[in-house]
Design a protein around this motif. Structure first.
Motif, PDB file in Angstrom:
ATOM      1  N   ARG A   1       0.831  -1.215   0.000  1.00  0.00           N
ATOM      2  CA  ARG A   1       0.000   0.000   0.000  1.00  0.00           C
ATOM      3  C   ARG A   1       0.861   1.258   0.000  1.00  0.00           C
ATOM      4  O   ARG A   1       0.575   2.236  -0.716  1.00  0.00           O
ATOM      5  CB  ARG A   1      -0.949  -0.017   1.204  1.00  0.00           C
ATOM      6  CG  ARG A   1      -1.718   1.297   1.441  1.00  0.00           C
ATOM      7  CD  ARG A   1      -2.775   1.122   2.495  1.00  0.00           C
ATOM      8  NE  ARG A   1      -3.919   0.400   1.948  1.00  0.00           N
ATOM      9  CZ  ARG A   1      -4.902   0.993   1.287  1.00  0.00           C
ATOM     10  NH1 ARG A   1      -4.904   2.293   1.114  1.00  0.00           N
ATOM     11  NH2 ARG A   1      -5.904   0.299   0.819  1.00  0.00           N
ATOM     12  N   GLN A   2       1.925   1.200   0.812  1.00  0.00           N
ATOM     13  CA  GLN A   2       2.817   2.367   0.868  1.00  0.00           C
ATOM     14  C   GLN A   2       3.434   2.653  -0.503  1.00  0.00           C
ATOM     15  O   GLN A   2       3.507   3.804  -0.939  1.00  0.00           O
ATOM     16  CB  GLN A   2       3.933   2.118   1.888  1.00  0.00           C
ATOM     17  CG  GLN A   2       3.461   2.092   3.350  1.00  0.00           C
ATOM     18  CD  GLN A   2       4.560   1.620   4.293  1.00  0.00           C
ATOM     19  OE1 GLN A   2       5.751   1.802   4.005  1.00  0.00           O
ATOM     20  NE2 GLN A   2       4.165   1.009   5.397  1.00  0.00           N
ATOM     21  N   ALA A   3       3.810   1.563  -1.171  1.00  0.00           N
ATOM     22  CA  ALA A   3       4.425   1.735  -2.503  1.00  0.00           C
ATOM     23  C   ALA A   3       3.421   2.336  -3.488  1.00  0.00           C
ATOM     24  O   ALA A   3       3.760   3.237  -4.281  1.00  0.00           O
ATOM     25  CB  ALA A   3       4.919   0.383  -3.009  1.00  0.00           C
ATOM     26  N   MET A   4       2.205   1.885  -3.415  1.00  0.00           N
ATOM     27  CA  MET A   4       1.176   2.400  -4.343  1.00  0.00           C
ATOM     28  C   MET A   4       0.850   3.857  -4.041  1.00  0.00           C
ATOM     29  O   MET A   4       0.626   4.659  -4.956  1.00  0.00           O
ATOM     30  CB  MET A   4      -0.097   1.542  -4.255  1.00  0.00           C
ATOM     31  CG  MET A   4       0.056   0.118  -4.750  1.00  0.00           C
ATOM     32  SD  MET A   4       0.628  -0.021  -6.463  1.00  0.00           S
ATOM     33  CE  MET A   4      -0.728   0.661  -7.360  1.00  0.00           C
ATOM     34  N   GLN A   5       0.814   4.206  -2.772  1.00  0.00           N
ATOM     35  CA  GLN A   5       0.531   5.602  -2.418  1.00  0.00           C
ATOM     36  C   GLN A   5       1.671   6.530  -2.873  1.00  0.00           C
ATOM     37  O   GLN A   5       1.424   7.674  -3.282  1.00  0.00           O
ATOM     38  CB  GLN A   5       0.312   5.731  -0.891  1.00  0.00           C
ATOM     39  CG  GLN A   5      -0.992   5.100  -0.397  1.00  0.00           C
ATOM     40  CD  GLN A   5      -2.219   5.774  -0.957  1.00  0.00           C
ATOM     41  OE1 GLN A   5      -2.254   6.992  -1.134  1.00  0.00           O
ATOM     42  NE2 GLN A   5      -3.247   4.976  -1.266  1.00  0.00           N
ATOM     43  N   ARG A   6       2.889   6.015  -2.815  1.00  0.00           N
ATOM     44  CA  ARG A   6       4.024   6.817  -3.291  1.00  0.00           C
ATOM     45  C   ARG A   6       3.925   7.037  -4.800  1.00  0.00           C
ATOM     46  O   ARG A   6       4.251   8.115  -5.305  1.00  0.00           O
ATOM     47  CB  ARG A   6       5.344   6.120  -2.929  1.00  0.00           C
ATOM     48  CG  ARG A   6       5.701   6.285  -1.457  1.00  0.00           C
ATOM     49  CD  ARG A   6       6.856   5.407  -1.065  1.00  0.00           C
ATOM     50  NE  ARG A   6       8.112   5.801  -1.726  1.00  0.00           N
ATOM     51  CZ  ARG A   6       9.317   5.448  -1.296  1.00  0.00           C
ATOM     52  NH1 ARG A   6       9.442   4.692  -0.205  1.00  0.00           N
ATOM     53  NH2 ARG A   6      10.397   5.815  -1.923  1.00  0.00           N
ATOM     54  N   ARG A   7       3.482   5.991  -5.495  1.00  0.00           N
ATOM     55  CA  ARG A   7       3.313   6.121  -6.955  1.00  0.00           C
ATOM     56  C   ARG A   7       2.241   7.165  -7.256  1.00  0.00           C
ATOM     57  O   ARG A   7       2.370   7.970  -8.175  1.00  0.00           O
ATOM     58  CB  ARG A   7       2.905   4.769  -7.562  1.00  0.00           C
ATOM     59  CG  ARG A   7       4.042   3.753  -7.616  1.00  0.00           C
ATOM     60  CD  ARG A   7       3.511   2.377  -7.951  1.00  0.00           C
ATOM     61  NE  ARG A   7       3.067   2.302  -9.335  1.00  0.00           N
ATOM     62  CZ  ARG A   7       3.849   1.949 -10.343  1.00  0.00           C
ATOM     63  NH1 ARG A   7       5.117   1.631 -10.114  1.00  0.00           N
ATOM     64  NH2 ARG A   7       3.384   1.889 -11.568  1.00  0.00           N
ATOM     65  N   LYS A   8       1.178   7.145  -6.447  1.00  0.00           N
ATOM     66  CA  LYS A   8       0.085   8.102  -6.664  1.00  0.00           C
ATOM     67  C   LYS A   8       0.581   9.532  -6.431  1.00  0.00           C
ATOM     68  O   LYS A   8       0.233  10.468  -7.166  1.00  0.00           O
ATOM     69  CB  LYS A   8      -1.074   7.777  -5.705  1.00  0.00           C
ATOM     70  CG  LYS A   8      -2.310   8.639  -5.930  1.00  0.00           C
ATOM     71  CD  LYS A   8      -3.401   8.292  -4.926  1.00  0.00           C
ATOM     72  CE  LYS A   8      -4.630   9.153  -5.159  1.00  0.00           C
ATOM     73  NZ  LYS A   8      -5.699   8.853  -4.171  1.00  0.00           N
ATOM     74  N   ALA A   9       1.404   9.686  -5.394  1.00  0.00           N
ATOM     75  CA  ALA A   9       1.908  11.020  -5.066  1.00  0.00           C
ATOM     76  C   ALA A   9       2.834  11.569  -6.151  1.00  0.00           C
ATOM     77  O   ALA A   9       2.928  12.784  -6.342  1.00  0.00           O
ATOM     78  CB  ALA A   9       2.639  10.962  -3.723  1.00  0.00           C
ATOM     79  N   ARG A  10       3.492  10.645  -6.832  1.00  0.00           N
ATOM     80  CA  ARG A  10       4.411  11.070  -7.905  1.00  0.00           C
ATOM     81  C   ARG A  10       3.668  11.507  -9.168  1.00  0.00           C
ATOM     82  O   ARG A  10       4.230  12.173 -10.015  1.00  0.00           O
ATOM     83  CB  ARG A  10       5.368   9.921  -8.260  1.00  0.00           C
ATOM     84  CG  ARG A  10       6.486   9.718  -7.235  1.00  0.00           C
ATOM     85  CD  ARG A  10       7.667   8.986  -7.867  1.00  0.00           C
ATOM     86  NE  ARG A  10       7.292   7.692  -8.392  1.00  0.00           N
ATOM     87  CZ  ARG A  10       7.376   6.544  -7.707  1.00  0.00           C
ATOM     88  NH1 ARG A  10       7.806   6.568  -6.453  1.00  0.00           N
ATOM     89  NH2 ARG A  10       7.042   5.410  -8.250  1.00  0.00           N
ATOM     90  N   ARG A  11       2.434  11.071  -9.278  1.00  0.00           N
ATOM     91  CA  ARG A  11       1.672  11.409 -10.486  1.00  0.00           C
ATOM     92  C   ARG A  11       1.362  12.911 -10.493  1.00  0.00           C
ATOM     93  O   ARG A  11       1.026  13.476  -9.432  1.00  0.00           O
ATOM     94  CB  ARG A  11       0.347  10.647 -10.545  1.00  0.00           C
ATOM     95  CG  ARG A  11       0.482   9.157 -10.763  1.00  0.00           C
ATOM     96  CD  ARG A  11      -0.904   8.517 -10.894  1.00  0.00           C
ATOM     97  NE  ARG A  11      -0.826   7.088 -10.663  1.00  0.00           N
ATOM     98  CZ  ARG A  11      -0.417   6.232 -11.587  1.00  0.00           C
ATOM     99  NH1 ARG A  11      -0.055   6.658 -12.773  1.00  0.00           N
ATOM    100  NH2 ARG A  11      -0.361   4.947 -11.305  1.00  0.00           N
TER     101      ARG A  11
END
Lengths: 242, 182
Positions: A15-25
Protein backbone atom coordinates in the motif's frame (compact mmCIF):
# COMPACT_ATOMS: atom_id res chain seq x y z
CA UNK A 1 -10.02 -17.82 0.49
CA UNK A 2 -9.27 -14.39 1.78
CA UNK A 3 -11.91 -11.76 1.70
CA UNK A 4 -11.22 -8.38 0.13
CA UNK A 5 -10.75 -6.90 3.58
CA UNK A 6 -8.11 -9.49 4.39
CA UNK A 7 -6.05 -8.59 1.35
CA UNK A 8 -6.43 -4.87 1.88
CA UNK A 9 -4.37 -4.22 5.01
CA UNK A 10 -4.32 -0.72 6.30
CA UNK A 11 -0.67 0.13 5.83
CA UNK A 12 1.51 -2.66 4.55
CA UNK A 13 4.48 -2.13 2.24
CA UNK A 14 2.50 -2.71 -0.95
CA UNK A 15 0.00 0.00 0.00
CA UNK A 16 2.82 2.37 0.87
CA UNK A 17 4.43 1.74 -2.50
CA UNK A 18 1.18 2.40 -4.34
CA UNK A 19 0.53 5.60 -2.42
CA UNK A 20 4.02 6.82 -3.29
CA UNK A 21 3.31 6.12 -6.95
CA UNK A 22 0.08 8.10 -6.66
CA UNK A 23 1.91 11.02 -5.07
CA UNK A 24 4.41 11.07 -7.90
CA UNK A 25 1.67 11.41 -10.49
CA UNK A 26 1.07 14.94 -11.69
CA UNK A 27 -2.23 16.50 -10.74
CA UNK A 28 -4.44 15.95 -13.71
CA UNK A 29 -6.61 18.74 -14.96
CA UNK A 30 -8.55 18.80 -18.15
CA UNK A 31 -6.64 20.63 -20.88
CA UNK A 32 -7.88 23.99 -22.03
CA UNK A 33 -10.73 23.84 -24.51
CA UNK A 34 -11.57 20.22 -23.53
CA UNK A 35 -15.00 21.15 -22.16
CA UNK A 36 -15.88 23.26 -25.20
CA UNK A 37 -14.96 20.46 -27.58
CA UNK A 38 -17.14 18.01 -25.70
CA UNK A 39 -20.03 20.53 -25.49
CA UNK A 40 -19.74 21.14 -29.21
CA UNK A 41 -20.09 17.43 -29.89
CA UNK A 42 -23.04 16.87 -27.59
CA UNK A 43 -25.09 19.93 -28.52
CA UNK A 44 -26.95 18.07 -31.29
CA UNK A 45 -27.51 14.91 -29.26
CA UNK A 46 -31.05 14.51 -28.05
CA UNK A 47 -31.17 12.66 -24.74
CA UNK A 48 -34.06 10.20 -24.69
CA UNK A 49 -36.58 10.32 -21.89
CA UNK A 50 -35.61 8.46 -18.72
CA UNK A 51 -35.77 4.76 -19.45
CA UNK A 52 -38.32 3.11 -17.19
CA UNK A 53 -38.60 -0.05 -19.23
CA UNK A 54 -36.96 -2.17 -16.55
CA UNK A 55 -39.39 -1.06 -13.86
CA UNK A 56 -42.28 -1.53 -16.26
CA UNK A 57 -41.09 -5.04 -16.98
CA UNK A 58 -40.88 -5.76 -13.27
CA UNK A 59 -44.43 -4.48 -12.79
CA UNK A 60 -45.67 -6.60 -15.66
CA UNK A 61 -43.96 -9.68 -14.27
CA UNK A 62 -45.48 -9.09 -10.83
CA UNK A 63 -48.93 -8.62 -12.36
CA UNK A 64 -48.56 -11.79 -14.40
CA UNK A 65 -47.52 -13.76 -11.36
CA UNK A 66 -50.51 -12.40 -9.41
CA UNK A 67 -52.86 -13.48 -12.19
CA UNK A 68 -51.24 -16.89 -12.31
CA UNK A 69 -51.61 -17.32 -8.57
CA UNK A 70 -55.28 -16.36 -8.68
CA UNK A 71 -55.81 -18.67 -11.65
CA UNK A 72 -54.20 -21.62 -9.89
CA UNK A 73 -56.27 -20.97 -6.76
CA UNK A 74 -59.46 -20.84 -8.83
CA UNK A 75 -58.53 -24.06 -10.63
CA UNK A 76 -57.92 -25.86 -7.33
CA UNK A 77 -61.24 -24.61 -5.97
CA UNK A 78 -62.99 -25.77 -9.15
CA UNK A 79 -61.38 -29.21 -8.98
CA UNK A 80 -62.37 -29.60 -5.34
CA UNK A 81 -65.94 -28.60 -6.18
CA UNK A 82 -66.15 -31.09 -9.05
CA UNK A 83 -64.59 -33.81 -6.92
CA UNK A 84 -67.12 -33.14 -4.17
CA UNK A 85 -70.00 -33.32 -6.63
CA UNK A 86 -68.71 -36.55 -8.16
CA UNK A 87 -68.47 -38.11 -4.72
CA UNK A 88 -72.11 -37.27 -3.98
CA UNK A 89 -73.37 -38.63 -7.27
CA UNK A 90 -71.53 -41.89 -6.59
CA UNK A 91 -73.63 -42.28 -3.46
CA UNK A 92 -70.69 -41.93 -1.11
CA UNK A 93 -71.94 -38.92 0.73
CA UNK A 94 -71.50 -37.69 4.20
CA UNK A 95 -74.48 -37.34 6.52
CA UNK A 96 -74.57 -33.58 6.38
CA UNK A 97 -75.07 -33.48 2.65
CA UNK A 98 -77.71 -36.19 2.82
CA UNK A 99 -79.70 -34.36 5.45
CA UNK A 100 -79.64 -31.16 3.49
CA UNK A 101 -80.91 -32.81 0.35
CA UNK A 102 -83.61 -34.74 2.22
CA UNK A 103 -84.94 -31.53 3.69
CA UNK A 104 -85.16 -29.91 0.31
CA UNK A 105 -87.08 -32.83 -1.12
CA UNK A 106 -89.48 -32.91 1.80
CA UNK A 107 -90.31 -29.26 1.45
CA UNK A 108 -91.15 -29.56 -2.19
CA UNK A 109 -94.68 -31.03 -1.82
CA UNK A 110 -95.80 -27.99 0.16
CA UNK A 111 -94.51 -25.60 -2.47
CA UNK A 112 -96.12 -27.61 -5.24
CA UNK A 113 -99.52 -27.73 -3.57
CA UNK A 114 -99.46 -24.03 -2.87
CA UNK A 115 -98.58 -23.32 -6.47
CA UNK A 116 -101.31 -25.60 -7.72
CA UNK A 117 -103.94 -24.04 -5.42
CA UNK A 118 -104.38 -21.24 -7.90
CA UNK A 119 -105.11 -23.78 -10.58
CA UNK A 120 -108.11 -26.08 -10.71
CA UNK A 121 -107.63 -28.41 -7.76
CA UNK A 122 -109.49 -31.27 -9.32
CA UNK A 123 -106.22 -32.75 -10.39
CA UNK A 124 -104.82 -32.71 -6.88
CA UNK A 125 -107.84 -34.32 -5.28
CA UNK A 126 -108.33 -36.89 -7.98
CA UNK A 127 -104.68 -37.91 -7.90
CA UNK A 128 -103.08 -36.94 -4.62
CA UNK A 129 -99.34 -36.97 -4.81
CA UNK A 130 -97.01 -38.75 -2.48
CA UNK A 131 -93.68 -37.25 -1.61
CA UNK A 132 -92.03 -39.38 -4.25
CA UNK A 133 -94.44 -38.19 -6.91
CA UNK A 134 -94.19 -34.58 -5.88
CA UNK A 135 -90.42 -34.81 -6.02
CA UNK A 136 -90.66 -36.17 -9.55
CA UNK A 137 -93.09 -33.42 -10.56
CA UNK A 138 -90.77 -30.85 -9.02
CA UNK A 139 -87.85 -32.19 -10.96
CA UNK A 140 -89.81 -32.25 -14.22
CA UNK A 141 -90.98 -28.67 -13.59
CA UNK A 142 -87.43 -27.63 -13.03
CA UNK A 143 -86.60 -28.75 -16.51
CA UNK A 144 -89.06 -26.23 -17.88
CA UNK A 145 -88.89 -23.29 -15.53
CA UNK A 146 -85.64 -23.04 -13.63
CA UNK A 147 -83.37 -20.85 -15.70
CA UNK A 148 -80.59 -20.93 -13.15
CA UNK A 149 -79.85 -24.54 -13.99
CA UNK A 150 -78.44 -24.14 -17.40
CA UNK A 151 -76.27 -27.20 -17.65
CA UNK A 152 -77.95 -30.40 -18.74
CA UNK A 153 -75.34 -32.33 -16.85
CA UNK A 154 -76.22 -30.50 -13.67
CA UNK A 155 -79.88 -31.41 -14.10
CA UNK A 156 -79.10 -35.04 -14.62
CA UNK A 157 -77.05 -35.01 -11.45
CA UNK A 158 -79.98 -33.54 -9.54
CA UNK A 159 -82.36 -36.18 -10.85
CA UNK A 160 -79.93 -38.93 -9.97
CA UNK A 161 -79.50 -37.56 -6.49
CA UNK A 162 -83.24 -37.36 -5.87
CA UNK A 163 -83.87 -40.81 -7.27
CA UNK A 164 -81.24 -42.23 -4.98
CA UNK A 165 -82.90 -40.64 -2.00
CA UNK A 166 -86.50 -41.46 -2.93
CA UNK A 167 -86.11 -45.11 -2.08
CA UNK A 168 -85.26 -44.21 1.47
CA UNK A 169 -88.13 -41.78 1.94
CA UNK A 170 -91.18 -42.94 3.98
CA UNK A 171 -94.68 -42.31 2.73
CA UNK A 172 -95.45 -39.50 5.08
CA UNK A 173 -98.57 -38.11 3.45
CA UNK A 174 -101.73 -40.19 3.17
CA UNK A 175 -104.37 -38.80 0.96
CA UNK A 176 -108.08 -38.88 1.74
CA UNK A 177 -108.62 -41.54 -0.88
CA UNK A 178 -105.93 -43.64 0.72
CA UNK A 179 -107.69 -43.42 4.08
CA UNK A 180 -111.01 -44.34 2.50
CA UNK A 181 -109.48 -47.29 0.73
CA UNK A 182 -107.95 -48.58 3.95
CA UNK A 183 -111.26 -48.25 5.70
CA UNK A 184 -113.10 -50.15 2.93
CA UNK A 185 -110.60 -52.94 3.09
CA UNK A 186 -111.11 -53.19 6.81
CA UNK A 187 -114.92 -53.37 6.46
CA UNK A 188 -114.76 -56.02 3.75
CA UNK A 189 -112.39 -58.05 5.81
CA UNK A 190 -114.61 -57.77 8.89
CA UNK A 191 -117.77 -58.76 7.01
CA UNK A 192 -116.04 -61.69 5.33
CA UNK A 193 -114.76 -62.99 8.60
CA UNK A 194 -118.20 -62.74 10.14
CA UNK A 195 -119.93 -64.54 7.29
CA UNK A 196 -117.56 -67.44 6.72
CA UNK A 197 -116.66 -68.12 10.30
CA UNK A 198 -117.51 -71.76 11.02
CA UNK A 199 -116.90 -71.68 14.71
CA UNK A 200 -119.85 -70.99 16.96
CA UNK A 201 -119.92 -67.51 18.32
CA UNK A 202 -121.02 -66.79 21.80
CA UNK A 203 -123.61 -64.13 22.48
CA UNK A 204 -121.02 -61.95 24.20
CA UNK A 205 -118.66 -62.21 21.23
CA UNK A 206 -121.50 -61.55 18.85
CA UNK A 207 -122.49 -58.44 20.75
CA UNK A 208 -118.90 -57.21 20.78
CA UNK A 209 -118.61 -57.81 17.07
CA UNK A 210 -121.87 -56.00 16.47
CA UNK A 211 -120.64 -52.96 18.39
CA UNK A 212 -117.39 -52.97 16.51
CA UNK A 213 -119.20 -53.35 13.23
CA UNK A 214 -121.50 -50.41 13.97
CA UNK A 215 -118.65 -48.22 15.11
CA UNK A 216 -116.57 -48.98 12.04
CA UNK A 217 -119.59 -48.59 9.80
CA UNK A 218 -120.27 -45.18 11.30
CA UNK A 219 -116.66 -44.16 10.77
CA UNK A 220 -116.82 -45.28 7.14
CA UNK A 221 -119.99 -43.25 6.61
CA UNK A 222 -118.39 -40.18 8.13
CA UNK A 223 -115.40 -40.67 5.90
CA UNK A 224 -117.58 -40.89 2.82
CA UNK A 225 -119.43 -37.77 3.86
CA UNK A 226 -116.12 -36.00 4.39
CA UNK A 227 -114.93 -37.05 0.98
CA UNK A 228 -118.08 -35.75 -0.71
CA UNK A 229 -117.81 -32.42 1.08
CA UNK A 230 -114.18 -32.13 0.18
CA UNK A 231 -114.94 -32.79 -3.46
CA UNK A 232 -117.62 -30.09 -3.41
CA UNK A 233 -115.15 -27.65 -1.86
CA UNK A 234 -112.52 -28.41 -4.45
CA UNK A 235 -115.04 -27.83 -7.23
CA UNK A 236 -115.95 -24.38 -5.91
CA UNK A 237 -118.65 -25.44 -3.46
CA UNK A 238 -119.40 -24.10 0.00
CA UNK A 239 -116.65 -23.30 2.40
CA UNK A 240 -116.10 -25.13 5.62
CA UNK A 241 -114.91 -23.44 8.72
CA UNK A 242 -111.42 -24.88 8.64
CA UNK B 1 -23.62 25.96 -7.87
CA UNK B 2 -24.92 22.42 -7.84
CA UNK B 3 -22.33 19.82 -6.85
CA UNK B 4 -24.52 16.78 -6.29
CA UNK B 5 -24.20 14.38 -9.23
CA UNK B 6 -27.77 13.18 -9.02
CA UNK B 7 -29.20 16.70 -9.12
CA UNK B 8 -26.89 17.69 -11.95
CA UNK B 9 -28.00 14.68 -13.97
CA UNK B 10 -31.67 15.50 -13.35
CA UNK B 11 -31.09 19.06 -14.63
CA UNK B 12 -29.26 17.80 -17.71
CA UNK B 13 -32.00 15.30 -18.48
CA UNK B 14 -34.53 18.12 -18.07
CA UNK B 15 -32.78 20.00 -20.89
CA UNK B 16 -30.12 22.08 -19.12
CA UNK B 17 -27.25 20.71 -21.18
CA UNK B 18 -24.76 23.32 -19.92
CA UNK B 19 -24.79 21.61 -16.53
CA UNK B 20 -22.77 18.84 -18.12
CA UNK B 21 -19.74 21.12 -17.85
CA UNK B 22 -19.91 20.80 -14.07
CA UNK B 23 -19.83 17.03 -14.32
CA UNK B 24 -16.79 17.19 -16.59
CA UNK B 25 -14.94 19.57 -14.24
CA UNK B 26 -15.74 17.37 -11.28
CA UNK B 27 -14.71 13.99 -12.72
CA UNK B 28 -12.56 14.87 -15.73
CA UNK B 29 -9.21 15.03 -13.89
CA UNK B 30 -9.59 11.64 -12.18
CA UNK B 31 -10.76 10.05 -15.39
CA UNK B 32 -7.87 11.48 -17.37
CA UNK B 33 -5.36 10.26 -14.77
CA UNK B 34 -6.89 6.80 -14.87
CA UNK B 35 -6.66 6.56 -18.66
CA UNK B 36 -3.17 8.13 -18.76
CA UNK B 37 -1.97 5.30 -16.56
CA UNK B 38 -3.15 2.87 -19.23
CA UNK B 39 -1.93 4.49 -22.41
CA UNK B 40 1.42 5.88 -23.36
CA UNK B 41 0.68 9.39 -24.61
CA UNK B 42 -1.38 12.14 -22.94
CA UNK B 43 -3.01 12.96 -26.31
CA UNK B 44 -4.38 9.45 -26.62
CA UNK B 45 -5.68 9.66 -23.06
CA UNK B 46 -7.41 12.96 -23.82
CA UNK B 47 -9.11 11.51 -26.91
CA UNK B 48 -10.33 8.50 -24.96
CA UNK B 49 -11.69 10.66 -22.13
CA UNK B 50 -13.43 12.93 -24.63
CA UNK B 51 -15.11 9.92 -26.25
CA UNK B 52 -16.03 8.67 -22.82
CA UNK B 53 -17.81 11.91 -21.90
CA UNK B 54 -19.74 11.99 -25.18
CA UNK B 55 -20.81 8.37 -24.63
CA UNK B 56 -21.78 9.18 -21.04
CA UNK B 57 -23.95 12.09 -22.20
CA UNK B 58 -25.63 9.91 -24.82
CA UNK B 59 -26.38 7.21 -22.23
CA UNK B 60 -27.17 9.50 -19.32
CA UNK B 61 -30.84 8.45 -19.26
CA UNK B 62 -29.71 4.87 -18.61
CA UNK B 63 -27.62 5.66 -15.57
CA UNK B 64 -28.95 3.96 -12.42
CA UNK B 65 -27.58 5.36 -9.17
CA UNK B 66 -28.64 2.21 -7.33
CA UNK B 67 -26.09 0.16 -9.28
CA UNK B 68 -22.98 2.35 -9.04
CA UNK B 69 -21.87 5.88 -8.29
CA UNK B 70 -21.58 8.26 -11.21
CA UNK B 71 -17.77 8.30 -10.93
CA UNK B 72 -17.65 4.49 -11.15
CA UNK B 73 -20.07 4.56 -14.06
CA UNK B 74 -17.82 7.07 -15.83
CA UNK B 75 -14.75 4.92 -15.15
CA UNK B 76 -16.47 1.94 -16.71
CA UNK B 77 -17.37 3.93 -19.83
CA UNK B 78 -13.82 5.29 -20.06
CA UNK B 79 -12.31 1.83 -19.64
CA UNK B 80 -14.56 0.45 -22.39
CA UNK B 81 -13.49 3.35 -24.60
CA UNK B 82 -9.89 2.51 -23.81
CA UNK B 83 -10.44 -1.13 -24.82
CA UNK B 84 -12.11 0.02 -28.03
CA UNK B 85 -9.16 2.34 -28.65
CA UNK B 86 -6.67 -0.49 -28.13
CA UNK B 87 -8.61 -2.73 -30.47
CA UNK B 88 -8.71 -0.02 -33.13
CA UNK B 89 -4.98 0.56 -32.91
CA UNK B 90 -4.34 -3.15 -32.54
CA UNK B 91 -1.95 -2.48 -29.73
CA UNK B 92 -0.40 -5.55 -28.15
CA UNK B 93 -2.14 -6.54 -24.95
CA UNK B 94 -1.54 -9.39 -22.58
CA UNK B 95 -4.29 -11.94 -22.89
CA UNK B 96 -6.05 -13.15 -19.80
CA UNK B 97 -4.96 -16.77 -20.21
CA UNK B 98 -1.31 -15.84 -20.67
CA UNK B 99 -1.60 -13.57 -17.71
CA UNK B 100 -3.14 -16.34 -15.63
CA UNK B 101 -0.24 -18.66 -16.30
CA UNK B 102 2.19 -15.98 -15.16
CA UNK B 103 0.27 -15.51 -11.97
CA UNK B 104 -0.07 -19.24 -11.42
CA UNK B 105 3.70 -19.54 -11.45
CA UNK B 106 3.88 -16.84 -8.83
CA UNK B 107 1.75 -18.87 -6.41
CA UNK B 108 4.43 -20.00 -4.03
CA UNK B 109 2.84 -19.51 -0.67
CA UNK B 110 -0.51 -19.12 0.97
CA UNK B 111 0.89 -16.67 3.44
CA UNK B 112 -0.53 -13.35 2.29
CA UNK B 113 0.89 -11.24 5.07
CA UNK B 114 3.20 -8.39 4.20
CA UNK B 115 5.79 -6.59 6.23
CA UNK B 116 4.74 -3.18 7.45
CA UNK B 117 8.12 -1.52 6.86
CA UNK B 118 10.68 -1.70 4.08
CA UNK B 119 13.98 -0.12 3.21
CA UNK B 120 14.33 2.36 0.36
CA UNK B 121 16.05 -0.30 -1.67
CA UNK B 122 13.17 -2.73 -1.11
CA UNK B 123 10.66 -0.02 -2.07
CA UNK B 124 12.53 0.68 -5.30
CA UNK B 125 12.56 -3.03 -6.17
CA UNK B 126 8.89 -3.25 -5.43
CA UNK B 127 8.22 -0.27 -7.68
CA UNK B 128 10.06 -1.97 -10.51
CA UNK B 129 8.10 -5.17 -9.92
CA UNK B 130 4.83 -3.26 -10.15
CA UNK B 131 5.90 -1.69 -13.42
CA UNK B 132 6.66 -5.14 -14.78
CA UNK B 133 3.16 -6.37 -14.02
CA UNK B 134 0.68 -6.87 -16.86
CA UNK B 135 -1.36 -3.83 -17.66
CA UNK B 136 -4.58 -5.37 -16.35
CA UNK B 137 -2.95 -6.09 -12.99
CA UNK B 138 -1.53 -2.59 -12.72
CA UNK B 139 -5.00 -1.19 -13.38
CA UNK B 140 -6.39 -3.45 -10.71
CA UNK B 141 -3.75 -2.41 -8.20
CA UNK B 142 -4.23 1.23 -9.04
CA UNK B 143 -8.01 1.18 -8.66
CA UNK B 144 -7.71 -0.83 -5.48
CA UNK B 145 -4.81 0.87 -3.67
CA UNK B 146 -4.60 4.33 -5.17
CA UNK B 147 -8.24 5.16 -5.83
CA UNK B 148 -9.39 3.04 -2.87
CA UNK B 149 -12.36 1.66 -4.75
CA UNK B 150 -14.05 -1.43 -3.34
CA UNK B 151 -13.68 -4.63 -5.35
CA UNK B 152 -17.33 -4.56 -6.27
CA UNK B 153 -16.93 -1.22 -8.05
CA UNK B 154 -13.70 -2.32 -9.68
CA UNK B 155 -15.49 -5.41 -10.94
CA UNK B 156 -18.15 -3.11 -12.42
CA UNK B 157 -15.54 -0.96 -14.17
CA UNK B 158 -13.52 -3.90 -15.51
CA UNK B 159 -16.66 -5.91 -16.28
CA UNK B 160 -15.61 -8.81 -14.07
CA UNK B 161 -16.63 -10.47 -10.80
CA UNK B 162 -15.38 -9.30 -7.43
CA UNK B 163 -14.57 -12.88 -6.37
CA UNK B 164 -12.40 -13.34 -9.47
CA UNK B 165 -10.68 -10.02 -8.85
CA UNK B 166 -10.06 -10.91 -5.19
CA UNK B 167 -8.38 -14.13 -6.25
CA UNK B 168 -6.35 -12.31 -8.89
CA UNK B 169 -5.31 -9.64 -6.41
CA UNK B 170 -4.05 -12.26 -3.98
CA UNK B 171 -1.91 -13.82 -6.70
CA UNK B 172 -0.47 -10.42 -7.62
CA UNK B 173 0.45 -9.82 -4.03
CA UNK B 174 2.14 -13.22 -3.77
CA UNK B 175 4.07 -12.57 -6.94
CA UNK B 176 5.27 -9.17 -5.76
CA UNK B 177 6.21 -10.62 -2.39
CA UNK B 178 8.31 -13.29 -4.05
CA UNK B 179 10.01 -10.63 -6.18
CA UNK B 180 10.78 -8.64 -3.07
CA UNK B 181 12.23 -11.59 -1.16
CA UNK B 182 14.58 -12.82 -3.88
Amino acid sequence: MNTPNDIKPNNDVLRQAMQRRKARRPIHELPEGFEDRVMERIKDIQIPVKDDSSSKKKGTVIRLWSLRTVGVAASIAGLLFVYNRMTISDGVVDNNNMMAKTEVVRQQPQRTIKTDASQPTKHIVAEPLTIKQVARVEVSQRHDTDERISSEQQEEKNIETINLEEDNLPDMMLSINDAERVMDDFMKQYEGIASVSASPVTEQEHNANEVSYHVMHEIAQNMNEFTKQHNNLSNGGTTYGY
Amino acid sequence: MITDDKTLIEHILAGETEEFRHLMRKHGGTLLAFIESLVASPEEAEDIVQEAFVSAFRSLHQYDSSIASFATWLHRIAYNEYLRHVKRRQLPTVSWDEDESLLRNADGTDDDSWMSEATEEQMARLDEAIDSLPEYDRTLLRLYYEDDLPLKEIAYILDSKDSILASRLRRIRNRLKNELQT
